[in-house]
Design a protein around this motif. Structure first.
Motif, PDB file in Angstrom:
ATOM      1  N   TYR A 283       0.806  -0.999   0.380  1.00 45.08           N
ATOM      2  CA  TYR A 283       0.367  -0.438   0.322  1.00 45.08           C
ATOM      3  C   TYR A 283       1.010   1.527   0.043  1.00 45.08           C
ATOM      4  CZ  TYR A 283      -3.446  -3.308   1.623  1.00 45.08           C
ATOM      5  OH  TYR A 283      -4.041  -4.266   1.661  1.00 45.08           O
ATOM      6  N   LEU A 284       1.343   1.798  -1.324  1.00 46.84           N
ATOM      7  CA  LEU A 284       1.566   3.684  -0.669  1.00 46.84           C
ATOM      8  C   LEU A 284       0.577   5.125  -0.194  1.00 46.84           C
ATOM      9  CD1 LEU A 284       2.665   2.805  -4.712  1.00 46.84           C
ATOM     10  CD2 LEU A 284       3.655   1.975  -3.111  1.00 46.84           C
ATOM     11  N   PRO A 285       1.456   5.791  -0.434  1.00 47.21           N
ATOM     12  CA  PRO A 285       1.175   6.721   0.595  1.00 47.21           C
ATOM     13  C   PRO A 285      -0.706   7.245   0.230  1.00 47.21           C
ATOM     14  CG  PRO A 285       3.219   7.244   0.526  1.00 47.21           C
ATOM     15  CD  PRO A 285       3.270   6.313  -0.089  1.00 47.21           C
ATOM     16  N   GLY A 286      -1.373   7.295   0.349  1.00 45.34           N
ATOM     17  CA  GLY A 286      -2.879   7.393   0.180  1.00 45.34           C
ATOM     18  C   GLY A 286      -3.627   6.963  -0.607  1.00 45.34           C
ATOM     19  N   GLN A 287      -3.289   5.742  -1.215  1.00 49.40           N
ATOM     20  CA  GLN A 287      -3.732   4.469  -1.581  1.00 49.40           C
ATOM     21  C   GLN A 287      -4.411   3.220  -0.587  1.00 49.40           C
ATOM     22  OE1 GLN A 287      -1.320   2.981  -4.344  1.00 49.40           O
ATOM     23  NE2 GLN A 287      -0.878   5.062  -5.423  1.00 49.40           N
ATOM     24  N   ARG A 303      11.106  11.211  -5.152  1.00 47.74           N
ATOM     25  CA  ARG A 303      10.757  12.931  -5.528  1.00 47.74           C
ATOM     26  C   ARG A 303      10.174  12.535  -3.996  1.00 47.74           C
ATOM     27  NH1 ARG A 303      14.262  14.513  -8.036  1.00 47.74           N
ATOM     28  NH2 ARG A 303      15.362  12.848  -8.219  1.00 47.74           N
ATOM     29  N   ARG A 304      10.570  14.040  -3.541  1.00 53.34           N
ATOM     30  CA  ARG A 304      10.418  14.629  -2.504  1.00 53.34           C
ATOM     31  C   ARG A 304       8.631  14.201  -1.984  1.00 53.34           C
ATOM     32  NH1 ARG A 304      12.065  20.709  -2.320  1.00 53.34           N
ATOM     33  NH2 ARG A 304      13.556  19.200  -3.638  1.00 53.34           N
ATOM     34  N   ASN A 305       7.578  14.319  -3.087  1.00 54.13           N
ATOM     35  CA  ASN A 305       6.320  13.861  -2.677  1.00 54.13           C
ATOM     36  C   ASN A 305       5.976  12.814  -2.526  1.00 54.13           C
ATOM     37  OD1 ASN A 305       6.932  13.007  -5.468  1.00 54.13           O
ATOM     38  ND2 ASN A 305       5.414  14.196  -6.442  1.00 54.13           N
ATOM     39  N   ALA A 306       6.842  11.706  -2.713  1.00 54.19           N
ATOM     40  CA  ALA A 306       6.944  10.507  -2.246  1.00 54.19           C
ATOM     41  C   ALA A 306       7.115   9.858  -0.572  1.00 54.19           C
ATOM     42  CB  ALA A 306       8.455   9.598  -2.719  1.00 54.19           C
ATOM     43  N   THR A 307       7.415  11.088   0.559  1.00 52.87           N
ATOM     44  CA  THR A 307       7.494  10.821   1.654  1.00 52.87           C
ATOM     45  C   THR A 307       5.632  10.388   2.148  1.00 52.87           C
ATOM     46  OG1 THR A 307       9.270  12.741   1.907  1.00 52.87           O
ATOM     47  CG2 THR A 307       7.753  12.379   3.939  1.00 52.87           C
ATOM     48  N   GLY A 308       6.069   9.971   3.161  1.00 51.26           N
ATOM     49  CA  GLY A 308       4.533   9.292   3.518  1.00 51.26           C
ATOM     50  C   GLY A 308       4.541   7.192   4.095  1.00 51.26           C
ATOM     51  N   ASP A 309       3.700   7.047   4.661  1.00 51.76           N
ATOM     52  CA  ASP A 309       3.618   5.220   5.331  1.00 51.76           C
ATOM     53  C   ASP A 309       3.173   4.537   3.433  1.00 51.76           C
ATOM     54  OD1 ASP A 309       3.351   6.858   6.967  1.00 51.76           O
ATOM     55  OD2 ASP A 309       1.468   7.670   7.979  1.00 51.76           O
TER      56      ASP A 309
END
Length: 582
Positions: A283-287, A303-309
């Motif tokens: 599961y990728l961030p936001g999915q 990229r920096r927008n790949a930051t997350g859970d």
């Protein structure tokens, strides 16, 4: 012939009687022998002096005797009966000890030694026991794996070629496995008809647990030998234990605190079961919907927008899930101005280096590869400010995350000239120096008045921070004018200096005057000018007073002594003339 017949009758009668009569005080004697070796059976009877012969027999299961060896005491003659199973295996010594080579299981019988005299028959029975040590037990037909909470055959423990019967015991981690609902054993015996040796097999059915991981299983065989009971152990056997996954974990490569923009990230999902799960949902961030994949999932050029859970779970049990947080580190640097910048001397130039990063970043300024103590700031550019400036920053926690921008500063200026002269202490020559300042480096040219020729024999200093000098040494025989011309791409500047002949003394000018010395000279000049002005004012006042006084005196004595007055006037005129000449 009669005595012989009588003797034979008595002998037969004695043998028949001796079949049921044993020598008082003798019981059963047992000889323990090893399979394949020689059985040695002493007669155990004292040989009587009247012995006629000795004889050995064995008894069949029905009790009937079978004679196998005979030895005469008088003729020293040995005779072996035609018994097939003992052909070429018997040996009877002089003391009536019987030896049987190549012991067999079938040699387990009751043998009897018989010593015969004219009057009696003596017997001593011997029971033969044959033992065969079994082979080392071996665990065979091993299960490829065992599953927890399932009763499954673990393997067979086999021991071959034993006699008599043996017992097999199973062990777990060196301890005997006691019969229970989690363990079932089955024992099988197989006898070789030719050798009468046994092969014993024990099968173990076992319910395993996770505690059996890397635990050794063994078996042992217990047998009886000539010297008593003995035990032989098998080699250790290990089994792969299958168990379901109870926990899911997620790993990130490279480590989470070292990920930077442009990296490739590998997510690895692991289940602690055996065998491990082969597929997972990522599961990728936001999915909310998972992506089915093997135990790894790769993200490229993040990229920096790949930051997350990020999460992963089992495909068939989504509630068993693991999560981790990833930070993609970044570092931006903006230098203004940057590249090659050309400014004029005296200009102001603001310089800014702006940093944007995922963490606090360190900033270092360099000028021509030398570290500066502070950020450069230019309110009035000088030639020494020119150079290659670098703003460099990095995140110490993230290896390889470093940025740098450079500024090549060029400071231009029109040529500025200052000329000085200096006379040699011996008075034979004069050194004329043209001090030049400007960038690009001005080219200097010398000319002399009259001929207007160019002077090439000059000496130049190194060009440092936009400054250098050119000087010549001359010995003029007449007054001349030297001209220094400095020219670069911006402007052409000319300056001249009058130089008197070498015979005429003149005051030298200082080669260079610093700003501080200039201020001191100006202060001294002002002081001298003030003193001179004060003296002149005092002289003026004194002159006026004297003039008024003389005017009065002239009026009073005009008629007294006209001739004397004329003489005084002539004297003053004469003094004034002398002053003018001076």
């Amino acid at each position: 012939m009669a005595p012989t017949a009588a003797h034979s009758c008595r002998l037969v009668l004695s043998l028949l009687i001796s079949a049921a009569v044993l020598r008082p005080g003798l019981g059963l004697y047992t000889v323990n022998s090893v399979y394949g070796e020689t059985i040695v059976m002493p007669c155990r009877l004292e040989v009587p002096q009247t012995l006629m012969f000795g004889k050995w027999k064995y008894e069949k299961p029905d009790g009937s005797p079978v004679f196998i060896a005979f030895r005469s005491s008088t003729r020293k003659h040995v005779q072996y009966d035609e018994v097939p199973e003992y052909k070429d295996r018997l040996s009877l010594s002089e003391n009536y000890t019987l030896s049987i080579s190549h012991a067999r299981i079938s040699d387990e019988k009751r043998f009897v030694c018989m010593l015969v005299t004219e009057d009696n028959v003596f017997e001593a029975p011997t029971v033969v026991k044959v033992f065969k040590q079994p082979s080392k037990p071996e665990i065979v037909n091993k299960a490829q794996f065992l599953e927890t909470e399932q009763l499954k055959k673990l393997g067979d423990c086999v021991s071959k070629d034993s006699y008599p019967d043996v017992n097999i015991t199973w062990y777990r981690n060196g301890k005997i496995l006691d019969p229970s609902e989690d363990m079932v054993t089955a024992l099988r015996r197989q006898v070789d008809p030719a050798t009468q040796l046994s092969t014993v097999t024990s099968s173990l059915t076992y319910k395993t647990t996770k505690n059996d991981i890397k635990i050794p299983f063994t078996c042992s065989v217990t047998y009886y030998g000539p010297s008593g009971q003995k035990t032989i152990h098998s080699d250790q056997a290990f089994f792969d234990i299958y168990y379901p996954t109870e926990k899911v974990t997620i790993q990130v490569l490279p480590p989470k605190n070292a990920i930077k923009e442009g990296d490739n990230i590998t997510l690895k999902c692991l289940g602690n079961g055996n065998p491990p799960p082969e597929e997972f949902l990522f599961y990728l961030p936001g999915q909310s919907e998972g992506i089915r994949s093997s135990n790894t999932y790769i993200l490229t050029d993040v990229r920096r927008n790949a930051t997350g859970d990020y999460k992963c779970s089992l495909t068939d049990e989504k509630s068993m899930i693991a999560a981790t947080t990833i930070t993609v580190h970044y570092l931006d640097l903006s230098l203004n101005p940057s590249g090659e910048v050309t400014k004029q001397i005296g200009d102001a130039l603001p310089v800014t280096c702006t940093i944007s990063s995922s963490r606090n970043a360190t900033v270092v300024w360099l000028k021509d590869n030398t570290k500066l103590r502070s950020r450069p700031s230019f309110s009035s550019l000088q030639y020494q400010d020119a150079g290659n400036y670098v703003c460099e920053t990095n995140l110490q926690e993230v290896e390889g995350l470093k940025k740098r921008e450079s500024l090549t500063l060029i400071v231009e200026g029109k040529p500025q000239i200052k000329m000085t002269k200096k006379t040699d202490p011996n008075g034979l020559s004069k050194t004329i120096t043209c001090h030049v300042e400007g960038f690009p480096k001005p080219a200097v040219q010398w000319t002399i008045t009259g001929s207007g020729s160019v002077i090439n024999q000059t000496e130049e200093s190194p060009y440092v921070n936009g400054r250098y000098y050119s000087k010549i040494i001359i010995s003029p025989e007449e007054n001349v004018t030297l001209t220094c011309t400095a020219e670069n791409q911006l402007e052409r500047t000319v300056n001249s200096l009058n130089v008197s002949a070498i015979s005429i003394p003149e005051q030298d000018e200082a080669d260079d005057i610093s700003d501080e010395n200039k201020e001191k000279v100006n202060d001294q000049a002002k002081l001298i000018v003030g003193i001179v002005v004060g003296l002149l004012l005092a002289a003026l006042v004194a002159g006026i007073v004297y003039w008024l006084y003389m005017k009065k005196s002239k009026t009073a004595s005009k008629h007294v002594n006209k001739d004397l007055g004329n003489m005084e006037e002539n004297k003053k005129l004469e003094e004034n003339n002398h002053k003018t000449e001076a």
